[in-house]
Design a protein around this motif. Structure first.
Motif, mmCIF file in Angstrom:
data_model
loop_
_atom_site.group_PDB
_atom_site.id
_atom_site.type_symbol
_atom_site.label_atom_id
_atom_site.label_comp_id
_atom_site.label_asym_id
_atom_site.label_seq_id
_atom_site.Cartn_x
_atom_site.Cartn_y
_atom_site.Cartn_z
ATOM 1 N N ASP A 125 0.782 -1.128 -0.023
ATOM 2 C CA ASP A 125 0.081 0.134 0.060
ATOM 3 C C ASP A 125 0.933 1.193 0.047
ATOM 4 O O ASP A 125 1.535 1.389 0.942
ATOM 5 N N LYS A 126 0.744 2.210 -1.057
ATOM 6 C CA LYS A 126 1.514 3.369 -1.275
ATOM 7 C C LYS A 126 1.134 4.603 -0.281
ATOM 8 O O LYS A 126 1.680 5.461 -0.037
ATOM 9 N N ASP A 127 -0.308 4.156 0.181
ATOM 10 C CA ASP A 127 -0.901 5.532 1.040
ATOM 11 C C ASP A 127 -1.026 5.008 2.693
ATOM 12 O O ASP A 127 -1.861 5.174 3.238
ATOM 13 N N ARG A 128 0.334 4.490 3.109
ATOM 14 C CA ARG A 128 0.664 4.307 4.407
ATOM 15 C C ARG A 128 0.720 5.487 5.458
ATOM 16 O O ARG A 128 1.147 6.567 4.751
ATOM 17 N N GLY A 129 0.381 5.391 6.691
ATOM 18 C CA GLY A 129 0.799 6.438 7.485
ATOM 19 C C GLY A 129 1.405 5.768 8.791
ATOM 20 O O GLY A 129 1.776 4.720 9.068
ATOM 21 N N TYR A 130 1.298 6.760 9.635
ATOM 22 C CA TYR A 130 1.703 6.335 11.036
ATOM 23 C C TYR A 130 0.908 5.330 11.761
ATOM 24 O O TYR A 130 -0.497 5.419 11.651
ATOM 25 N N SER A 131 1.276 4.634 12.529
ATOM 26 C CA SER A 131 0.249 3.779 13.471
ATOM 27 C C SER A 131 -0.227 4.339 14.500
ATOM 28 O O SER A 131 0.316 5.071 15.312
ATOM 29 N N GLU A 132 -1.552 4.207 14.444
ATOM 30 C CA GLU A 132 -2.431 5.100 15.662
ATOM 31 C C GLU A 132 -3.423 3.978 16.382
ATOM 32 O O GLU A 132 -3.824 2.939 15.687
ATOM 33 N N ILE A 133 -3.241 3.750 17.614
ATOM 34 C CA ILE A 133 -4.016 2.740 18.331
ATOM 35 C C ILE A 133 -5.625 2.921 18.189
ATOM 36 O O ILE A 133 -5.986 3.968 17.958
ATOM 37 N N ILE A 134 -6.211 1.676 17.577
ATOM 38 C CA ILE A 134 -7.432 1.607 17.557
ATOM 39 C C ILE A 134 -8.209 0.805 18.666
ATOM 40 O O ILE A 134 -9.442 0.960 18.840
ATOM 41 N N GLU A 135 -7.325 -0.037 19.320
ATOM 42 C CA GLU A 135 -7.891 -1.043 20.480
ATOM 43 C C GLU A 135 -7.010 -0.868 21.725
ATOM 44 O O GLU A 135 -5.889 -0.948 21.387
ATOM 45 N N PHE A 136 -7.374 -0.454 22.594
ATOM 46 C CA PHE A 136 -6.594 -0.316 23.892
ATOM 47 C C PHE A 136 -7.222 -1.211 24.918
ATOM 48 O O PHE A 136 -8.114 -1.027 25.671
ATOM 49 N N PRO A 137 -6.685 -2.354 25.061
ATOM 50 C CA PRO A 137 -7.185 -3.307 26.116
ATOM 51 C C PRO A 137 -5.921 -3.827 27.177
ATOM 52 O O PRO A 137 -4.856 -3.674 26.754
ATOM 53 N N CYS A 138 -6.475 -4.109 28.415
ATOM 54 C CA CYS A 138 -5.611 -4.497 29.357
ATOM 55 C C CYS A 138 -6.480 -5.528 30.302
ATOM 56 O O CYS A 138 -7.315 -5.441 30.440
ATOM 57 N N VAL A 139 -5.654 -6.379 30.723
ATOM 58 C CA VAL A 139 -6.199 -7.475 31.556
ATOM 59 C C VAL A 139 -5.182 -7.664 32.994
ATOM 60 O O VAL A 139 -4.203 -7.229 32.695
ATOM 61 N N LEU A 140 -5.796 -7.654 33.909
ATOM 62 C CA LEU A 140 -5.069 -7.722 35.258
ATOM 63 C C LEU A 140 -5.048 -9.294 35.891
ATOM 64 O O LEU A 140 -6.102 -9.817 36.122
ATOM 65 N N TYR A 141 -3.800 -9.599 35.715
ATOM 66 C CA TYR A 141 -3.565 -11.131 35.916
ATOM 67 C C TYR A 141 -2.978 -11.325 37.506
ATOM 68 O O TYR A 141 -1.960 -10.510 38.103
ATOM 69 N N TYR A 142 -3.705 -12.115 38.240
ATOM 70 C CA TYR A 142 -3.237 -12.249 39.644
ATOM 71 C C TYR A 142 -2.449 -13.557 39.697
ATOM 72 O O TYR A 142 -2.796 -14.566 39.397
ATOM 73 N N VAL A 143 -1.047 -13.242 40.260
ATOM 74 C CA VAL A 143 -0.240 -14.296 39.885
ATOM 75 C C VAL A 143 -0.653 -15.316 40.898
ATOM 76 O O VAL A 143 -0.269 -16.445 40.566
ATOM 77 N N LYS A 144 -0.848 -15.137 42.259
ATOM 78 C CA LYS A 144 -0.885 -16.268 43.133
ATOM 79 C C LYS A 144 -2.141 -17.091 42.843
ATOM 80 O O LYS A 144 -2.332 -18.280 43.173
ATOM 81 N N LYS A 145 -3.258 -16.565 42.399
ATOM 82 C CA LYS A 145 -4.450 -17.113 42.142
ATOM 83 C C LYS A 145 -4.344 -17.605 40.349
ATOM 84 O O LYS A 145 -5.517 -18.497 40.075
ATOM 85 N N GLU A 146 -3.518 -17.305 39.619
ATOM 86 C CA GLU A 146 -3.357 -17.685 38.282
ATOM 87 C C GLU A 146 -4.498 -17.396 37.558
ATOM 88 O O GLU A 146 -5.140 -18.313 36.682
ATOM 89 N N ASN A 147 -5.221 -16.205 37.727
ATOM 90 C CA ASN A 147 -6.250 -15.991 36.965
ATOM 91 C C ASN A 147 -6.203 -14.237 36.625
ATOM 92 O O ASN A 147 -5.810 -13.477 37.369
ATOM 93 N N ILE A 148 -7.290 -14.139 35.706
ATOM 94 C CA ILE A 148 -7.429 -12.683 35.253
ATOM 95 C C ILE A 148 -8.661 -12.225 36.366
ATOM 96 O O ILE A 148 -9.750 -12.844 36.215
ATOM 97 N N VAL A 149 -8.294 -11.111 36.895
ATOM 98 C CA VAL A 149 -9.559 -10.690 37.742
ATOM 99 C C VAL A 149 -10.159 -9.397 37.443
ATOM 100 O O VAL A 149 -11.113 -9.042 38.118
ATOM 101 N N ALA A 150 -9.683 -8.638 36.433
ATOM 102 C CA ALA A 150 -10.184 -7.504 35.760
ATOM 103 C C ALA A 150 -9.791 -7.140 34.405
ATOM 104 O O ALA A 150 -8.748 -7.784 33.982
#
Length: 235
Positions: free
Chosen positions: A48-73
């Motif tokens: 593609d010749k009409d490229r541009g700079y990368s812009e974030i379109i999805e901003f996800p985050c998960v909170l992993y609890y090490v001791k319980k081995e699971n995602i809590v939020a």
């Protein structure tokens, strides 16, 4: 039958086996909680010749609890690109993100504000601190691209202050290569090598973050000692 199961039957997958001492390793880790991030951004076919700079379109985050081995939020926001507001067919096909989703998304500055609010709520709820050098929590990404390149450059272009809480993070890909002495073909390949299956859709940011958290759990079980690998200059 899944692709991974078929590959195993054909002896096309080599599974890494490491002696596990999960309880001891969880107790000795410097982090109780890990905020796992995986941004999706505007992208183009390489021709593609009409490229541009990368812009974030999805901003996800998960909170992993090490001791319980699971995602809590979990946190997820779609972000409106303004430099190249129209997504390419290549980008939509790769990420599964539609034009309508980003049109209804929020600007990056607003997204960072919402994320900060969510982050503060989680830290209060779970009693998390970010003291150094041995903090209760840290950020994690699959490679340094998300925080070290994509977000940093976009904040600079749009004159948005780079968040100070992103000064340190762990590059899971770097730790994986160092610990297992292997160079996997992406997150999917890393999961396969340790006998795990990718759950969800590849290049969906939230699913990628969930699977990165799952991989971190396996790495801990296999005996890795987690640490931050990158310090941001904050420029």
């Amino acid at each position: 039958m899944s692709t991974l199961d078929l590959a195993r039957q054909l002896n096309a997958v080599e599974t890494i086996c490491v002696k596990r001492e999960l309880q001891t390793r969880c107790a000795s880790q410097p982090f109780d909680y890990i905020f796992v991030l995986d941004f999706e951004a505007t992208c183009w076919d390489r021709l593609d010749k009409d490229r541009g700079y990368s812009e974030i379109i999805e901003f996800p985050c998960v909170l992993y609890y090490v001791k319980k081995e699971n995602i809590v939020a979990e946190f997820q926001e779609y972000v409106m690109p303004i430099e190249k507001p129209r997504l390419t067919a290549f980008c939509t096909e790769l990420t599964g993100i539609s034009q309508k989703q980003v049109d209804n998304g929020c600007p990056l500055g607003t997204c960072l504000m919402l994320f900060r609010q969510w982050l503060n709520k989680q830290m209060i709820k779970f009693g998390i601190t970010m003291e150094t050098p041995y903090s209760k929590c840290t950020f994690a990404t699959w490679s340094d691209w998300d925080l070290g390149v994509c977000l940093r450059n976009e904040c600079r272009r749009k004159r948005i202050a780079y968040p100070t809480f992103f000064e340190n993070w762990m590059d899971v890909r770097y730790l994986y290569r160092e610990f297992y002495q292997r160079r996997p073909k992406g997150l999917y390949g890393a999961l396969s090598e340790v006998g795990l299956e990718f759950t969800g859709r590849q290049h969906c940011g939230l699913d990628d973050a969930r699977n990165t958290a799952k991989l971190i759990g396996r790495m801990i079980a296999d005996g890795i000692f987690l640490r931050n690998t990158t310090e941001s200059s904050g420029e």
